[in-house]
Design a protein around this motif. Structure first.
Motif, PDB file in Angstrom:
ATOM      1  N   ALA B  62       0.878  -1.176   0.000  1.00 21.49           N
ATOM      2  CA  ALA B  62       0.000   0.000   0.000  1.00 21.49           C
ATOM      3  C   ALA B  62       0.909   1.217   0.000  1.00 21.49           C
ATOM      4  CB  ALA B  62      -0.901  -0.007   1.220  1.00 21.49           C
ATOM      5  N   THR B  63       0.521   2.244  -0.760  1.00 25.52           N
ATOM      6  CA  THR B  63       1.410   3.398  -0.897  1.00 25.52           C
ATOM      7  C   THR B  63       1.398   4.290   0.337  1.00 25.52           C
ATOM      8  OG1 THR B  63      -0.403   4.324  -2.157  1.00 25.52           O
ATOM      9  CG2 THR B  63       1.514   3.592  -3.394  1.00 25.52           C
ATOM     10  N   GLY B  64       0.354   4.208   1.140  1.00 25.24           N
ATOM     11  CA  GLY B  64       0.303   5.018   2.352  1.00 25.24           C
ATOM     12  C   GLY B  64      -0.879   4.604   3.190  1.00 25.24           C
ATOM     13  N   PRO B  65      -1.040   5.235   4.358  1.00 29.57           N
ATOM     14  CA  PRO B  65      -2.175   4.883   5.197  1.00 29.57           C
ATOM     15  C   PRO B  65      -3.478   5.202   4.472  1.00 29.57           C
ATOM     16  CG  PRO B  65      -0.598   6.270   6.375  1.00 29.57           C
ATOM     17  CD  PRO B  65      -0.208   6.277   4.931  1.00 29.57           C
ATOM     18  N   GLY B  66      -4.428   4.266   4.474  1.00 25.31           N
ATOM     19  CA  GLY B  66      -5.733   4.508   3.865  1.00 25.31           C
ATOM     20  C   GLY B  66      -5.792   4.237   2.378  1.00 25.31           C
ATOM     21  N   SER B  67      -4.651   4.140   1.723  1.00 27.37           N
ATOM     22  CA  SER B  67      -4.697   3.880   0.281  1.00 27.37           C
ATOM     23  C   SER B  67      -4.946   2.395   0.054  1.00 27.37           C
ATOM     24  CB  SER B  67      -3.399   4.333  -0.389  1.00 27.37           C
ATOM     25  OG  SER B  67      -2.302   3.840   0.310  1.00 27.37           O
ATOM     26  N   PRO B  68      -5.537   2.057  -1.104  1.00 29.35           N
ATOM     27  CA  PRO B  68      -5.901   0.660  -1.324  1.00 29.35           C
ATOM     28  C   PRO B  68      -4.675  -0.255  -1.387  1.00 29.35           C
ATOM     29  CG  PRO B  68      -6.135   1.955  -3.333  1.00 29.35           C
ATOM     30  CD  PRO B  68      -5.860   2.924  -2.225  1.00 29.35           C
ATOM     31  N   VAL B  69      -4.863  -1.467  -0.894  1.00 28.18           N
ATOM     32  CA  VAL B  69      -3.777  -2.454  -0.924  1.00 28.18           C
ATOM     33  C   VAL B  69      -3.660  -3.020  -2.329  1.00 28.18           C
ATOM     34  CG1 VAL B  69      -3.002  -4.675  -0.020  1.00 28.18           C
ATOM     35  CG2 VAL B  69      -4.056  -2.997   1.513  1.00 28.18           C
ATOM     36  N   LYS B  70      -2.456  -3.028  -2.829  1.00 31.38           N
ATOM     37  CA  LYS B  70      -2.213  -3.577  -4.160  1.00 31.38           C
ATOM     38  C   LYS B  70      -1.539  -4.928  -4.016  1.00 31.38           C
ATOM     39  CE  LYS B  70       0.086   0.111  -5.482  1.00 31.38           C
ATOM     40  NZ  LYS B  70       0.868   0.986  -6.350  1.00 31.38           N
ATOM     41  N   HIS B  71      -1.606  -5.712  -5.071  1.00 32.32           N
ATOM     42  CA  HIS B  71      -1.027  -7.047  -5.012  1.00 32.32           C
ATOM     43  C   HIS B  71      -0.119  -7.285  -6.204  1.00 32.32           C
ATOM     44  CE1 HIS B  71      -3.403  -8.518  -1.639  1.00 32.32           C
ATOM     45  NE2 HIS B  71      -4.384  -7.788  -2.136  1.00 32.32           N
ATOM     46  N   GLY B  72       0.831  -8.159  -5.978  1.00 37.57           N
ATOM     47  CA  GLY B  72       1.646  -8.696  -7.063  1.00 37.57           C
ATOM     48  C   GLY B  72       2.403  -7.639  -7.831  1.00 37.57           C
ATOM     49  N   ARG B  73       2.320  -7.752  -9.141  1.00 41.72           N
ATOM     50  CA  ARG B  73       3.101  -6.928 -10.050  1.00 41.72           C
ATOM     51  C   ARG B  73       2.881  -5.423  -9.829  1.00 41.72           C
ATOM     52  NH1 ARG B  73       5.793  -8.560 -14.500  1.00 41.72           N
ATOM     53  NH2 ARG B  73       5.036 -10.661 -14.237  1.00 41.72           N
ATOM     54  N   ALA B  74       1.679  -5.077  -9.361  1.00 44.84           N
ATOM     55  CA  ALA B  74       1.364  -3.665  -9.155  1.00 44.84           C
ATOM     56  C   ALA B  74       2.259  -3.035  -8.102  1.00 44.84           C
ATOM     57  CB  ALA B  74      -0.098  -3.527  -8.753  1.00 44.84           C
ATOM     58  N   CYS B  75       2.874  -3.858  -7.267  1.00 48.74           N
ATOM     59  CA  CYS B  75       3.747  -3.331  -6.219  1.00 48.74           C
ATOM     60  C   CYS B  75       5.135  -2.999  -6.734  1.00 48.74           C
ATOM     61  CB  CYS B  75       3.882  -4.347  -5.086  1.00 48.74           C
ATOM     62  SG  CYS B  75       2.373  -4.542  -4.149  1.00 48.74           S
ATOM     63  N   LEU B  76       5.471  -3.489  -7.926  1.00 47.68           N
ATOM     64  CA  LEU B  76       6.825  -3.268  -8.426  1.00 47.68           C
ATOM     65  C   LEU B  76       7.002  -1.815  -8.855  1.00 47.68           C
ATOM     66  CD1 LEU B  76       7.923  -6.230 -10.728  1.00 47.68           C
ATOM     67  CD2 LEU B  76       8.779  -5.609  -8.482  1.00 47.68           C
ATOM     68  N   LEU B 394       6.969 -18.992 -11.628  1.00 45.34           N
ATOM     69  CA  LEU B 394       6.116 -18.735 -10.472  1.00 45.34           C
ATOM     70  C   LEU B 394       6.380 -17.340  -9.910  1.00 45.34           C
ATOM     71  CD1 LEU B 394       4.033 -20.250  -8.724  1.00 45.34           C
ATOM     72  CD2 LEU B 394       5.904 -20.932  -7.226  1.00 45.34           C
ATOM     73  N   ALA B 395       7.654 -17.003  -9.803  1.00 42.15           N
ATOM     74  CA  ALA B 395       8.017 -15.698  -9.227  1.00 42.15           C
ATOM     75  C   ALA B 395       7.493 -14.566 -10.105  1.00 42.15           C
ATOM     76  CB  ALA B 395       9.532 -15.604  -9.075  1.00 42.15           C
ATOM     77  N   ALA B 396       7.592 -14.744 -11.427  1.00 44.01           N
ATOM     78  CA  ALA B 396       7.098 -13.705 -12.335  1.00 44.01           C
ATOM     79  C   ALA B 396       5.584 -13.577 -12.206  1.00 44.01           C
ATOM     80  CB  ALA B 396       7.483 -14.052 -13.776  1.00 44.01           C
ATOM     81  N   ALA B 397       4.898 -14.715 -12.052  1.00 45.46           N
ATOM     82  CA  ALA B 397       3.450 -14.692 -11.910  1.00 45.46           C
ATOM     83  C   ALA B 397       3.041 -14.001 -10.620  1.00 45.46           C
ATOM     84  CB  ALA B 397       2.901 -16.115 -11.950  1.00 45.46           C
ATOM     85  N   LYS B 398       3.830 -14.161  -9.582  1.00 44.91           N
ATOM     86  CA  LYS B 398       3.523 -13.534  -8.295  1.00 44.91           C
ATOM     87  C   LYS B 398       3.879 -12.048  -8.301  1.00 44.91           C
ATOM     88  CE  LYS B 398       2.335 -17.184  -5.724  1.00 44.91           C
ATOM     89  NZ  LYS B 398       1.071 -17.298  -4.994  1.00 44.91           N
ATOM     90  N   GLY B 399       4.638 -11.619  -9.267  1.00 45.50           N
ATOM     91  CA  GLY B 399       4.965 -10.214  -9.361  1.00 45.50           C
ATOM     92  C   GLY B 399       6.351  -9.840  -8.900  1.00 45.50           C
ATOM     93  N   PHE B 400       7.253 -10.803  -8.806  1.00 41.88           N
ATOM     94  CA  PHE B 400       8.633 -10.494  -8.416  1.00 41.88           C
ATOM     95  C   PHE B 400       9.405  -9.907  -9.579  1.00 41.88           C
ATOM     96  CE2 PHE B 400       7.618 -13.345  -4.981  1.00 41.88           C
ATOM     97  CZ  PHE B 400       8.418 -12.905  -3.935  1.00 41.88           C
ATOM     98  N   TYR B 401      10.382  -9.091  -9.234  1.00 38.16           N
ATOM     99  CA  TYR B 401      11.350  -8.648 -10.230  1.00 38.16           C
ATOM    100  C   TYR B 401      12.418  -9.725 -10.316  1.00 38.16           C
ATOM    101  CZ  TYR B 401      15.206  -5.972 -12.272  1.00 38.16           C
ATOM    102  OH  TYR B 401      16.244  -5.547 -13.058  1.00 38.16           O
ATOM    103  N   LEU B 402      12.613 -10.303 -11.510  1.00 35.90           N
ATOM    104  CA  LEU B 402      13.643 -11.330 -11.673  1.00 35.90           C
ATOM    105  C   LEU B 402      14.955 -10.630 -11.962  1.00 35.90           C
ATOM    106  CD1 LEU B 402      11.720 -13.869 -13.961  1.00 35.90           C
ATOM    107  CD2 LEU B 402      11.848 -13.802 -11.463  1.00 35.90           C
ATOM    108  N   TYR B 403      15.873 -10.758 -11.011  1.00 30.86           N
ATOM    109  CA  TYR B 403      17.141 -10.057 -11.181  1.00 30.86           C
ATOM    110  C   TYR B 403      17.840 -10.617 -12.411  1.00 30.86           C
ATOM    111  CZ  TYR B 403      21.195  -7.394  -9.777  1.00 30.86           C
ATOM    112  OH  TYR B 403      22.204  -6.482  -9.736  1.00 30.86           O
ATOM    113  N   PRO B 404      18.116  -9.757 -13.406  1.00 30.87           N
ATOM    114  CA  PRO B 404      18.638 -10.306 -14.666  1.00 30.87           C
ATOM    115  C   PRO B 404      20.110 -10.718 -14.551  1.00 30.87           C
ATOM    116  CG  PRO B 404      18.513  -7.923 -14.788  1.00 30.87           C
ATOM    117  CD  PRO B 404      17.959  -8.301 -13.452  1.00 30.87           C
ATOM    118  N   VAL B 405      20.440 -11.829 -15.204  1.00 27.87           N
ATOM    119  CA  VAL B 405      21.843 -12.248 -15.315  1.00 27.87           C
ATOM    120  C   VAL B 405      22.096 -12.635 -16.763  1.00 27.87           C
ATOM    121  CG1 VAL B 405      22.149 -13.048 -12.953  1.00 27.87           C
ATOM    122  CG2 VAL B 405      21.226 -14.605 -14.648  1.00 27.87           C
ATOM    123  N   THR B 406      23.349 -12.692 -17.136  1.00 29.25           N
ATOM    124  CA  THR B 406      23.671 -13.068 -18.512  1.00 29.25           C
ATOM    125  C   THR B 406      23.430 -14.563 -18.707  1.00 29.25           C
ATOM    126  OG1 THR B 406      25.946 -13.594 -17.972  1.00 29.25           O
ATOM    127  CG2 THR B 406      25.485 -11.322 -18.608  1.00 29.25           C
ATOM    128  N   GLY B 407      23.286 -14.965 -19.956  1.00 26.52           N
ATOM    129  CA  GLY B 407      23.080 -16.368 -20.270  1.00 26.52           C
ATOM    130  C   GLY B 407      24.206 -17.236 -19.752  1.00 26.52           C
TER     131      GLY B 407
END
Lengths: 335, 532
Positions: B62-76, B394-407
């Motif tokens: 949530a961005t602050g007190p009283g603001s709506p709770v966001k989930h997943g990717r919206a938090c990134l 799974l992590a991407a579906a939950k909204g995590f940022y996948l820390y990028p690495v080279t191939g």
């Protein structure tokens, strides 16, 4: 390669116990050599040394003139059954033989052939852990035959076999020797080898007590004595002693004669009109001959804690003699 | 006596070779169902535990007190800019620049670097506390443009790391040490020649030292050259008693005074001040003043890579190796199977059959090691590939940022995990051959590898001890899983439980290999010497 086992001057010590003390003998092709002796005589240790599993302190063992460790594909030079229980219980007989075959550059076909030979076809794909001791012995024999070797060694192969299996085993061993292979079979019971072995190596306390043919061993123990039953004991003694024999009275109407054959005795007594009812060659059994030979070697085994020496009064406690103390060490060496 | 014809074998043995020994040991391995099951259990446990440890948590914010709770990717937060190498970076600073066409050279003398920071006084902190951050920086820079993440090379003075040359966010080399001041100024110079930018420093403007050379491939003909200042957040990290750490992070600002600024080459136009990037700029806006060839530049932010973890502005993020955190549990199952591969033979006396079939004992142990390593590697590779694919999905579906690495790094981490299990298996085999008892050997492996790893990862050991444990014990091998290096040019606590190992990936792996080789070598020595 010559099909022989040569064991020369093996000495080995396990801690304080001398397991092998100058063990020396040769196993020749085309015959079954029985390797007998009481438990702890050093039979198994000798076999382990022959297979390069144990290193001797002194002496050497050669297969066809080469030490075991120098053999390439050793299972095609020597087949051995030391311990039938040495199996991974969850692995089937066929898979056991399969890995052994692969280790020697042999194919699954050869594994199937020895399964057939050992009479294991019906159970070959079952877990070896469920096998009876007799079935394990057969599997061990199949493994020994895998490389079709000219030299074979079996440690106590009759253990756990039913009478039918013992008969089969004897026939099998004879056929191996008949094919010109050298066969060494160990046992702590002479009876098992009596009708099987051609040659005997009798071991005791880590060394060879007798290395002889079965016939020679029996005749040596018999000592060419003849038993005689007669009602005219005195006359018979006179006649036979005159002919140069040594005559001993063993009963009211029995004599033992040494130095004459039964035929000569019959002729002499008949010629002098001395009556007799029985003339018999006194023939020791192999078991007797063996007991005679190994008495000294086996003596220490009778000792142990609580053993009373011959001089001890029955009721009084007395300490074990030196022979008694040697016993645990001797048993240690048997392992 | 009859003449005896010695027996001539009808069966011809094949060729003698190590390959047959390998084949025999492989036949042994595959014909015990329990061992195959154990291998499967190891793979499954590795995958399941890894995926659970990775991005399986739900994200809510949530961005602050009283603001709506966001989930997943919206938090990134919006995705960070990335360096030419693909790493997420922070590229926020105050830039006083003008275009430079073609080759040229930029020189300036820094006479002062000072700073201020907030010390945690609420949501809109005042930068009232004087002081520099260790990596506060000011100096000269040549950059493709003002777009965050674009290529650059810079010569700079820092709060406590002397003069540095840095380029493309990850490269960093040291120049003159010491703090800059009016009596001890630092001369900095950058020279462009095609794609190559060379950095020099000097204490007197007469004698110049080469600090470093940057190759910025594809640098456009016209670049922006100028002066800059930046200062990363004031970060305080508390190491909690009994492990773990907590930290606070507040904005800071640095002011650099530069004079004798000269730009040689086809430069044109006036000096322009630009705030590059965002972030802390709102709390501490950048600015500059000019008096002749003297400039005072004030800026906030940083030009540096962003390491993974919490409180770095990336939002909920996971690294690739988080999906492979189950490897330690898989290793326990592997150790049991690998130890049994030899101890089961001792238990049943089967070792005598093995050594009768192959009297060259060292080769037997080598064949066993190769077989157990190969099967473990294959099972481990399958498990690692599945764990990373499933875990990332799974992590991407939950909204995590996948820390990028080279191939290449991904291959190293995935195949390295399989290799870690394989070498662990060889270690277990060696211990099994030495100790000859399954339970004792497996316990030894767990105590040597798994226990140190767990103590470190669960932050039960203090950080200093943990570092030494991960240098000396076979658990050092887990370093092969580290996908992101610790960046010395970014202040932070690079702790083992945060995924940072004291040894480099390959050095840590080499420690494990050394242990495995020692166990196997000792086992081979004993096997050759002792009666079977």
């Amino acid at each position: 390669m010559e099909a022989t086992i040569e064991v020369a001057g093996l000495r080995k010590r396990f801690g304080p116990a001398l397991a092998l003390d100058g063990m020396t003998f040769t196993v020749r092709p085309g015959q079954i050599t029985g390797f007998v002796g009481p438990n702890g005589a050093g039979k198994s240790t000798t076999m382990r040394v022959i297979l390069g599993l144990d290193a001797p302190d002194e002496g050497h063992a050669l297969i066809g003139g080469k030490p075991y460790r120098k053999l390439r594909h050793p299972l095609s030079h020597v087949g051995a059954l030391l311990d039938a229980a040495a199996l991974q219980p969850s692995r089937s007989a066929r898979n056991h033989l399969l890995w052994l075959a692969h280790s020697q550059g042999l194919t699954a076909k050869r594994a199937d052939a020895v399964i057939e030979q050992a009479g294991l076809r019906a159970v070959a794909r079952r877990r070896a852990g469920g096998y009876s001791l007799g079935m394990r012995q057969r599997l061990g024999i199949a493994a020994a035959m895998l490389g079709d070797p000219p030299v074979l060694m079996f440690d106590e192969p009759f253990n756990g076999m039913d009478p039918e299996g013992i008969v089969w085993m004897r026939g099998f061993l004879r056929s191996l020797a008949g094919e010109g292979r050298a066969v060494l079979v160990s046992s702590h019971l002479m009876g098992e080898l009596e009708d099987t072995a051609d040659h005997l190596v009798v071991a005791g306390r880590g060394t060879v007590i007798a290395d002889t043919s079965v016939a020679a061993l029996v005749s040596a123990a018999s000592g060419d004595r003849v038993g005689l039953r007669t009602s005219a004991r005195t006359e018979a003694m006179t006649v036979l002693a005159h002919a140069g024999a040594t005559v001993t009275a063993t009963g009211r109407d029995t004599l033992t004669v040494a130095g004459l054959t039964p035929e000569q005795i019959i002729e002499l007594l008949g010629g002098s009109a001395v009556p007799f009812s029985e003339v018999s060659a006194h023939r020791a059994t192999l078991e007797e001959a063996y007991m005679e030979l190994t008495r000294d070697a086996a003596e220490f085994r009778a000792g142990g804690p609580g053993h009373r020496g011959p001089g001890c009064p029955r009721a009084a406690p007395c300490s074990p003699g030196p022979a008694g103390r040697a016993a645990p060490a001797g048993e240690e060496a048997a392992r | 006596m009859t003449t005896i014809t010695p027996y001539r074998p009808a069966v011809q043995a094949g060729r003698d070779g190590f390959g047959q020994l390998l084949r025999a040991e492989w036949t042994k391995f595959r014909t015990v169902r329990g061992w195959l099951i154990g291998l499967g259990v190891a793979a499954v446990v590795t995958v399941l535990l890894g995926v659970l440890t990775g991005g399986s948590n739900d994200i809510a914010c949530a961005t602050g007190p009283g603001s709506p709770v966001k989930h997943g990717r919206a938090c990134l937060p919006p995705p960070p800019p990335t360096a030419p190498g693909g790493q997420p970076v922070r590229d926020a600073f105050y830039f006083v620049h003008q275009p430079l066409a073609g080759n040229g050279s930029l020189t300036a003398r820094v006479t002062s670097l000072t700073g201020r920071y907030a010390a945690g006084q609420g949501p809109y902190p005042q930068l009232t506390t004087p002081g520099l951050q260790p990596w506060s920086k000011g100096g000269i820079i040549i950059k493709t443009g003002t777009k965050p993440g674009s290529r650059y090379a810079a010569m700079l003075v820092t709060g406590s790391h002397g003069v540095r040359m840095q380029d493309n966010f990850t490269q960093d080399s040291a120049g003159l040490p010491g703090l800059v001041s009016a009596v001890s100024p630092r001369w900095l110079r950058l020279t462009r020649d095609g794609d190559t930018i060379t950095g020099y420093d000097s204490a007197d403007g007469a004698h110049w030292n080469l600090v470093g050379t940057a190759h910025l491939t594809g640098l456009p003909a016209t670049v922006q050259a100028g002066l800059f200042a930046a200062s990363p957040d004031h970060t305080v990290i508390n190491q909690n008693f009994g492990g773990g750490e907590s930290g606070t992070s507040d904005p800071s600002q640095a002011t650099a005074v530069l004079d004798r600024v000269s730009l040689a080459g086809s430069a044109g136009g006036a000096w322009t001040g630009t705030q590059v990037g965002g972030g802390a700029a709102a709390a501490a806006p950048g600015r500059f003043q000019r008096a002749g060839d003297a400039f005072t530049v004030t800026g906030s932010g940083d030009i540096a890579p962003v390491p993974p973890g919490d409180g770095n502005g990336l939002g909920p993020n996971i690294t690739i190796e988080r999906n492979l955190a189950g490897a330690f549990a898989g290793l326990i199952a592997i150790a049991v199977v690998a130890a049994l591969f030899i101890t089961a033979e001792y238990r049943r006396g089967l070792i005598r059959t093995t050594l009768t079939a192959s009297p060259r004992r060292g080769r037997v142990l080598a064949a066993k090691a190769i077989v157990v390593a190969a099967v473990t590697f294959m099972a481990g590779l399958a498990a690692a590939v599945v764990a990373v694919a499933a875990g990332n999905h799974l992590a991407a579906a939950k909204g995590f940022y996948l820390y990028p690495v080279t191939g290449l790094t991904e291959v190293r981490v995935v195949a390295g995990t399989a290799a870690l299990l394989a070498v662990g298996a060889v270690f277990a085999l060696g211990m099994g051959a030495l100790l000859r008892r399954s339970a004792v050997a497996v316990t030894a492996v767990i105590v040597a590898i798994v226990l140190p790893y767990i103590l470190v990862v669960a932050s039960i050991l203090p950080v200093g001890t943990a570092d030494w444990v991960l240098r000396l014990t076979p658990a050092a091998g887990f370093a092969i899983q580290q996908s992101v290096p610790a960046y010395p040019q970014v202040y932070g606590l690079y702790t083992p439980n945060g995924g940072f190992f004291p040894l480099s990936p390959w050095a840590g792996f080499a420690v494990l290999c050394a242990w495995a080789a020692a166990a196997l070598g000792l086992a081979a020595y004993r096997l050759r010497r002792r009666d079977a």
